[in-house]
Write an enzyme that holds these catalytic residues in place. Structure first.
Site, PDB file in Angstrom:
ATOM      1  N   THR B  54       0.857  -1.177   0.000  1.00  0.00           N
ATOM      2  CA  THR B  54       0.000   0.000   0.000  1.00  0.00           C
ATOM      3  C   THR B  54       0.897   1.232   0.000  1.00  0.00           C
ATOM      4  OG1 THR B  54      -1.836   1.159   1.061  1.00  0.00           O
ATOM      5  CG2 THR B  54      -0.344  -0.045   2.528  1.00  0.00           C
ATOM      6  N   GLU B  55       0.531   2.225  -0.815  1.00  0.00           N
ATOM      7  CA  GLU B  55       1.413   3.361  -1.109  1.00  0.00           C
ATOM      8  C   GLU B  55       1.838   4.143   0.133  1.00  0.00           C
ATOM      9  OE1 GLU B  55      -1.109   5.581  -3.728  1.00  0.00           O
ATOM     10  OE2 GLU B  55      -2.250   6.475  -2.106  1.00  0.00           O
ATOM     11  N   ASN B  56       1.013   4.074   1.198  1.00  0.00           N
ATOM     12  CA  ASN B  56       1.324   4.842   2.388  1.00  0.00           C
ATOM     13  C   ASN B  56       2.325   4.137   3.303  1.00  0.00           C
ATOM     14  OD1 ASN B  56      -1.015   3.132   2.679  1.00  0.00           O
ATOM     15  ND2 ASN B  56      -1.238   3.928   4.746  1.00  0.00           N
TER      16      ASN B  56
END
Lengths: 222, 218
Positions: B54-56
């Site tokens: 997940t990008e975060n």
């Protein structure tokens, strides 16, 4: 002696000047320095350029600054989260400028500033509306876009632990933009859930204290 | 038109996600977009170990936490509460996007407004100028991840065509889509354009072609 501890959030936020470029860590509701944002809201300092991934939601965080009319410009990747009413209201009224930046380009522009680079070429956005007006070049057979370093006067950072030297660690996905923003500002202000009595284990430090201006304990967790 | 529509047999969102999940191999590093793409994780066949990014800043996203075990600072790109799986790691944002842009992620599954027969993708903005634009991480993903799967309903609101010769919405990336999974068919993006991989059960090529804005090659 190096001691970056500051007693109160109000004191910590005092260096923020009218018209400053302020980076604010966090993604969604995770890793946002809510205490420092509240203190900035109370300070009433305006004309700010806010650099952050999102543009606030509900009636907390960056939304308060927008509601108060303290924000002139927002640089972010995703301003349109559910509940981002204050951003939308100010944007539609033409009261706040918006620069939308692809999220990875935003992170890398911030990193470039912290790392002393003028900018970089990236394939991200090539041929799209977000590359209009930007210099491009063919590198390794691919179209790439010149993106410039993004500097800030101030960074507001949320950490899990800090020591008096300004070393920081982070909890879970609250890390996100916080360490990279800490590198890119002239003065980095940290709220930490815990400020340790002694030094942090050097191997556990995620953001070295050299990038940090001040640390203040703020135990409240979202 | 009504005759044309009645001849179509559409997969449910879950069946569509299940179909795509069959193509996620053991050992893959995968990024799932917000919405329908996120459903794919629930249908990957047992016995395959897949690492979701997940990008975060998390590699190794696990399922929704059990009540009472939620961590408000452990979320995914949709801002939903998640868990970690064994082998997971946390990292900061510039490293997260280095993973994507640097070609380290194997597959990204994304939603789309429009896909063109040359692989152009439009999934970040419409022509509606009233709302502020929001791009997130989509443009970084599509330039860096070698295999881009699009999952979407074959047609949009009011039967609007979404698979077309050229996109009319602002582009996310040029020539980036590898394969499109819709509720009516699976199409590869090939040098000649859309090439049929399979039709969803009960459909004819003629009926699916009629709701597609570019030629489907066989």
């Amino acid at each position: 002696m190096i001691d970056k501890r500051v007693a109160t959030l109000a004191e910590a936020i005092a260096p923020v000047r009218e018209g400053a470029v302020v980076m604010i860590g966090g993604f969604g509701t995770s890793g946002i320095p809510f205490g420092l944002i509240d203190a900035l809201a109370k300070s009433g300092v305006g004309g700010l350029t806010i650099v952050s991934n999102n543009a606030g939601a509900g009636e907390e965080g960056i939304s308060i600054l927008l509601r108060n009319g303290q924000v002139a410009r927002v640089i972010c990747s995703y301003p349109r989260t559910p509940g981002s009413i204050w951003f939308e209201r100010r944007y539609e009224a033409g009261e706040v400028e918006l620069e939308v930046v692809p999220q990875g380009t935003l992170a890398e522009r911030i990193r470039a500033a912290g790392a002393g680079l003028g900018g970089f070429f990236t394939p991200t956005g090539y041929g799209t509306r977000l590359a209009e007006g930007k210099e491009t070049r063919q590198i390794d057979g691919r179209g790439q876009v010149l993106e410039m370093a993004l500097h800030a006067d101030i960074a507001l950072i949320r950490a899990e632990e800090a020591d008096r030297w300004g070393n920081l660690s982070f909890h879970a996905t609250a890390r996100n933009f916080n360490p990279v923003m800490a590198m890119a500002a002239k003065h980095t202000i940290v709220e930490a859930r815990h400020v340790l009595e002694g030094p942090m284990d050097p191997g556990a430090v995620v953001c070295p204290g050299i990038f940090v201006g001040s640390v203040t304990e703020y135990g409240v967790r979202p | 038109m009504s005759q044309k529509m009645s001849a179509l047999h559409r997969l449910s969102d879950n069946d569509l996600a299940r179909r795509l999940a069959q193509d996620i191999p053991d050992g893959a590093y995968v990024n799932l977009g917000i919405g329908m793409p996120n459903k794919v994780a629930g249908f990957v066949p047992a016995g395959r170990e897949v690492m979701y990014q997940t990008e975060n800043g998390l590699l190794g996203v696990g399922p929704t936490p059990a009540p009472g075990t939620e961590d408000p600072e452990l979320i995914d790109a949709s801002k939903q509460l998640v868990t970690t799986i064994p082998g997971a790691s946390f990292f900061e944002h510039s490293m997260s996007f280095a993973m994507m842009r640097g070609g380290h992620i194997d597959i990204a599954v994304l939603g789309a407004y429009q896909v063109a027969e040359n692989g152009d993708l439009a999934n970040w903005a419409t022509l509606d100028e009233k709302h502020p634009p929001a791009v997130g991480g989509a443009m970084d993903l599509v330039v860096g991840v070698p295999t881009i799967y699009v999952i979407m309903r074959h047609t949009g609101r009011d039967d609007a065509v979404k698979l077309m010769e050229r996109c009319t919405y602002p582009l996310t990336g040029l020539g980036v889509v590898s394969r499109v999974y819709t509720d009516l068919c699976v199409l590869d993006v090939a040098p000649e354009g859309f090439r049929l991989v399979e039709l969803a059960p009960g459909n004819t090529l003629e009926a699916v072609q009629a709701v597609t804005g570019a030629k489907i090659h066989i």
